[in-house]
Design a protein around this motif. Sequence first.
Motif, PDB file in Angstrom:
ATOM      1  N   PHE A  58      19.005 -21.330  10.941  1.00 33.71           N
ATOM      2  CA  PHE A  58      17.825 -22.165  11.180  1.00 33.71           C
ATOM      3  C   PHE A  58      18.030 -23.096  12.370  1.00 33.71           C
ATOM      4  O   PHE A  58      17.105 -23.333  13.151  1.00 33.71           O
ATOM      5  N   GLY A  59      19.242 -23.608  12.523  1.00 29.66           N
ATOM      6  CA  GLY A  59      19.516 -24.484  13.654  1.00 29.66           C
ATOM      7  C   GLY A  59      19.332 -23.767  14.979  1.00 29.66           C
ATOM      8  O   GLY A  59      18.689 -24.279  15.907  1.00 29.66           O
ATOM      9  N   ILE A  60      19.869 -22.553  15.082  1.00 30.77           N
ATOM     10  CA  ILE A  60      19.742 -21.764  16.309  1.00 30.77           C
ATOM     11  C   ILE A  60      18.276 -21.462  16.595  1.00 30.77           C
ATOM     12  O   ILE A  60      17.822 -21.492  17.741  1.00 30.77           O
ATOM     13  N   LEU A  61      17.523 -21.195  15.539  1.00 32.98           N
ATOM     14  CA  LEU A  61      16.100 -20.885  15.687  1.00 32.98           C
ATOM     15  C   LEU A  61      15.339 -22.068  16.287  1.00 32.98           C
ATOM     16  O   LEU A  61      14.536 -21.909  17.212  1.00 32.98           O
ATOM     17  N   PHE A  62      15.603 -23.262  15.781  1.00 32.24           N
ATOM     18  CA  PHE A  62      14.904 -24.448  16.290  1.00 32.24           C
ATOM     19  C   PHE A  62      15.333 -24.795  17.715  1.00 32.24           C
ATOM     20  O   PHE A  62      14.531 -25.297  18.507  1.00 32.24           O
ATOM     21  N   VAL A  63      16.589 -24.516  18.037  1.00 39.37           N
ATOM     22  CA  VAL A  63      17.059 -24.806  19.397  1.00 39.37           C
ATOM     23  C   VAL A  63      16.269 -23.997  20.421  1.00 39.37           C
ATOM     24  O   VAL A  63      15.829 -24.515  21.456  1.00 39.37           O
ATOM     25  N   ASP A  64      16.066 -22.718  20.147  1.00 35.65           N
ATOM     26  CA  ASP A  64      15.339 -21.864  21.092  1.00 35.65           C
ATOM     27  C   ASP A  64      13.828 -22.055  20.980  1.00 35.65           C
ATOM     28  O   ASP A  64      13.102 -22.051  21.982  1.00 35.65           O
ATOM     29  N   SER A  65      13.326 -22.204  19.746  1.00 39.09           N
ATOM     30  CA  SER A  65      11.906 -22.463  19.472  1.00 39.09           C
ATOM     31  C   SER A  65      10.960 -21.395  20.029  1.00 39.09           C
ATOM     32  O   SER A  65       9.781 -21.661  20.250  1.00 39.09           O
ATOM     33  N   GLY A  66      11.475 -20.196  20.277  1.00 38.82           N
ATOM     34  CA  GLY A  66      10.620 -19.112  20.746  1.00 38.82           C
ATOM     35  C   GLY A  66      10.369 -19.086  22.233  1.00 38.82           C
ATOM     36  O   GLY A  66       9.779 -18.134  22.755  1.00 38.82           O
ATOM     37  N   PHE A  67      10.821 -20.124  22.963  1.00 36.15           N
ATOM     38  CA  PHE A  67      10.526 -20.179  24.393  1.00 36.15           C
ATOM     39  C   PHE A  67      11.348 -19.170  25.198  1.00 36.15           C
ATOM     40  O   PHE A  67      10.938 -18.763  26.283  1.00 36.15           O
ATOM     41  N   ILE A  94      20.848 -31.103  20.270  1.00 37.30           N
ATOM     42  CA  ILE A  94      21.541 -32.347  19.933  1.00 37.30           C
ATOM     43  C   ILE A  94      20.913 -32.989  18.696  1.00 37.30           C
ATOM     44  O   ILE A  94      21.625 -33.450  17.788  1.00 37.30           O
ATOM     45  N   VAL A  95      19.586 -33.000  18.644  1.00 41.53           N
ATOM     46  CA  VAL A  95      18.892 -33.588  17.493  1.00 41.53           C
ATOM     47  C   VAL A  95      19.218 -32.816  16.214  1.00 41.53           C
ATOM     48  O   VAL A  95      19.511 -33.413  15.163  1.00 41.53           O
ATOM     49  N   ILE A  96      19.188 -31.482  16.298  1.00 41.00           N
ATOM     50  CA  ILE A  96      19.476 -30.655  15.125  1.00 41.00           C
ATOM     51  C   ILE A  96      20.905 -30.879  14.645  1.00 41.00           C
ATOM     52  O   ILE A  96      21.174 -30.968  13.437  1.00 41.00           O
ATOM     53  N   TYR A  97      21.837 -31.007  15.571  1.00 38.22           N
ATOM     54  CA  TYR A  97      23.230 -31.232  15.182  1.00 38.22           C
ATOM     55  C   TYR A  97      23.377 -32.555  14.432  1.00 38.22           C
ATOM     56  O   TYR A  97      24.049 -32.624  13.389  1.00 38.22           O
ATOM     57  N   ILE A  98      22.753 -33.608  14.934  1.00 37.83           N
ATOM     58  CA  ILE A  98      22.845 -34.923  14.285  1.00 37.83           C
ATOM     59  C   ILE A  98      22.275 -34.873  12.872  1.00 37.83           C
ATOM     60  O   ILE A  98      22.867 -35.392  11.913  1.00 37.83           O
ATOM     61  N   ILE A  99      21.124 -34.213  12.723  1.00 39.05           N
ATOM     62  CA  ILE A  99      20.489 -34.114  11.402  1.00 39.05           C
ATOM     63  C   ILE A  99      21.389 -33.383  10.412  1.00 39.05           C
ATOM     64  O   ILE A  99      21.620 -33.852   9.283  1.00 39.05           O
ATOM     65  N   LEU A 100      21.915 -32.230  10.837  1.00 34.43           N
ATOM     66  CA  LEU A 100      22.747 -31.444   9.925  1.00 34.43           C
ATOM     67  C   LEU A 100      24.108 -32.090   9.679  1.00 34.43           C
ATOM     68  O   LEU A 100      24.704 -31.914   8.613  1.00 34.43           O
ATOM     69  N   TYR A 101      24.599 -32.832  10.657  1.00 36.42           N
ATOM     70  CA  TYR A 101      25.848 -33.582  10.462  1.00 36.42           C
ATOM     71  C   TYR A 101      25.673 -34.567   9.300  1.00 36.42           C
ATOM     72  O   TYR A 101      26.534 -34.681   8.417  1.00 36.42           O
ATOM     73  N   LEU A 102      24.547 -35.261   9.299  1.00 36.38           N
ATOM     74  CA  LEU A 102      24.278 -36.245   8.255  1.00 36.38           C
ATOM     75  C   LEU A 102      23.982 -35.583   6.906  1.00 36.38           C
ATOM     76  O   LEU A 102      24.216 -36.181   5.843  1.00 36.38           O
ATOM     77  N   ARG A 116      34.628 -28.998   0.295  1.00 33.49           N
ATOM     78  CA  ARG A 116      35.193 -28.344   1.483  1.00 33.49           C
ATOM     79  C   ARG A 116      34.109 -28.037   2.511  1.00 33.49           C
ATOM     80  O   ARG A 116      34.394 -27.890   3.704  1.00 33.49           O
ATOM     81  N   LEU A 117      32.875 -27.937   2.056  1.00 35.07           N
ATOM     82  CA  LEU A 117      31.775 -27.599   2.964  1.00 35.07           C
ATOM     83  C   LEU A 117      31.473 -28.709   3.967  1.00 35.07           C
ATOM     84  O   LEU A 117      30.963 -28.432   5.054  1.00 35.07           O
ATOM     85  N   ILE A 118      31.775 -29.972   3.641  1.00 40.95           N
ATOM     86  CA  ILE A 118      31.385 -31.083   4.513  1.00 40.95           C
ATOM     87  C   ILE A 118      32.046 -31.000   5.887  1.00 40.95           C
ATOM     88  O   ILE A 118      31.353 -30.942   6.910  1.00 40.95           O
ATOM     89  N   PRO A 119      33.388 -30.985   5.975  1.00 43.75           N
ATOM     90  CA  PRO A 119      33.987 -30.881   7.319  1.00 43.75           C
ATOM     91  C   PRO A 119      33.731 -29.542   7.980  1.00 43.75           C
ATOM     92  O   PRO A 119      33.580 -29.459   9.211  1.00 43.75           O
ATOM     93  N   LEU A 120      33.652 -28.462   7.194  1.00 40.96           N
ATOM     94  CA  LEU A 120      33.374 -27.141   7.769  1.00 40.96           C
ATOM     95  C   LEU A 120      32.011 -27.137   8.461  1.00 40.96           C
ATOM     96  O   LEU A 120      31.868 -26.623   9.578  1.00 40.96           O
ATOM     97  N   CYS A 121      31.003 -27.704   7.806  1.00 42.60           N
ATOM     98  CA  CYS A 121      29.657 -27.770   8.391  1.00 42.60           C
ATOM     99  C   CYS A 121      29.655 -28.580   9.681  1.00 42.60           C
ATOM    100  O   CYS A 121      29.080 -28.163  10.700  1.00 42.60           O
ATOM    101  N   PHE A 125      28.605 -26.649  13.220  1.00 44.54           N
ATOM    102  CA  PHE A 125      27.295 -26.899  13.822  1.00 44.54           C
ATOM    103  C   PHE A 125      27.374 -27.363  15.277  1.00 44.54           C
ATOM    104  O   PHE A 125      26.343 -27.455  15.949  1.00 44.54           O
ATOM    105  N   ILE A 126      28.571 -27.632  15.780  1.00 42.92           N
ATOM    106  CA  ILE A 126      28.718 -27.940  17.207  1.00 42.92           C
ATOM    107  C   ILE A 126      28.267 -26.752  18.058  1.00 42.92           C
ATOM    108  O   ILE A 126      27.827 -26.914  19.201  1.00 42.92           O
ATOM    109  N   SER A 127      28.340 -25.574  17.476  1.00 43.16           N
ATOM    110  CA  SER A 127      27.943 -24.366  18.206  1.00 43.16           C
ATOM    111  C   SER A 127      26.472 -24.399  18.621  1.00 43.16           C
ATOM    112  O   SER A 127      26.075 -23.704  19.556  1.00 43.16           O
TER     113      SER A 127
END
Length: 484
Positions: A58-67, A94-102, A116-121, A125-127
Amino acid sequence: MSVDTRSLRNATARTLKWNTIDRFSSQILYAVTGIVLANVLSKSDFGLVGVILIFQAFGILFVDSGFGAALLQKKAPSERDYSTVFWFNLAVSIVIYIILYLCAPLIARLFHNDLRLIPLCRVMFISFILNGLGIVQTNRLMKEMNVKQIAIANLLGLILSGASGIYLALTGAGAWALVWQTIVLAACKTIWLWITGGWRPRPVFSLHSLKSIYRVGLGVFFSSFLNTVFLHIYSFVIGFISLVSLGIYTQADKWSKMGSASLSQIVTATFVPLLARFQDDAVLFKEMMLKVARFTGFITLPFMCALTVMAAPLFHVLFGTKWDEAIPLFQILMMRGVLIVYISLCTNYLLSLGYAKSLIMIETVKDSTIVIAILLTMPLKSVEALVWGQFAASCITYAYILWRVRRATGCTMRSLSTALWKYLPPLLPALAAMLLATLLDLPAIIIITIQCTVGLGIYTAILHLSHDSLLKEALRHIASRFHR
């Protein structure tokens, strides 16, 4: 043949060559890495990363947004268009990363409160940001039908990320091996494209540019959003059952997608820019569309069907008996994969013509059938039943998208289906012989050798006797390469 026609044909052949080199060499490297990791890491490790991949998609999808797809569809994007989309992608990543980080603690709480999922995520998500920096670079090269540097970027990234993942897995890093493999892959690809792409964004941002492509972009985004929701809904549901079950499903899904995703990407990257050039000529577009359909069937059916039949001995050679529970899931997903390739191809026909609204309708039909399939199969509490539901939903979607293409192009559903499935009848005897070979009481590697030899021999013999034009053209092309 005119100079323009010859130039277009050469550009298409060159693009197809590099896309094919890219996808198949990438899949070989991806397979080698995946085999090692599948033998070293646990099912739980793959389950943990399987959870993260749901949100990653979902993060990758929002980054591109179809453009990105909208730039491919537009006949002549300007420098302002490219720069605007670049800055948009970067800001959103950058916005998506901050949201998912939190949100990482919430993700962990949702899936069995596995901390274990917290640090892994938060690392995985830096990707988003790394990939966001390379979207426009990639689309510019695809638009120019110059994909050589994209292929090199993918290969370089897979080699370095694969080496990193294998090293970390062998040293006991567990799920972290898969996370850092993703980060290294994204970083290498983006860095190479920036070094070799020959393009830099200008310090401009134009709302007019976004508006000029937002209709196609918005259609692609909503279509992709719905597709992503229902593509990963199975992982979401299975993840609630257990992370081990999700790990098994993730393996079956990953290996099946190596075929269908690769073929879909080859077709999209090669033929969408080509078909877009004929969007104003209905007769030529229809003619080109059927040629592309026949070619897609020619390479898709033998590849996907053969792997379906060879699944058991193939898994035993690669993994022993560790992933036997994934074999029937893999076979169902491979059969579904043929339909996915065809659905993707028909979607590209509509995209080339600018029918963005049709994509939303197609996704609505597909997602509705998936919801019904899930509701019908969930009471059975069987992962295999859920996967059969996916297959049934894809059959309905395939029929519907043929109807949409008929309305958009005037090409009958029968003629398009005939082109897509032309190579199934001559393939059936070969598949039957390959299936019989699985009954032999021999080592798995010998069974695979027999299957490949017998299957390929029967299939090519039937095509040769029927004087198939695509086989002749393929053999002439191969022969010309050896005589250079």
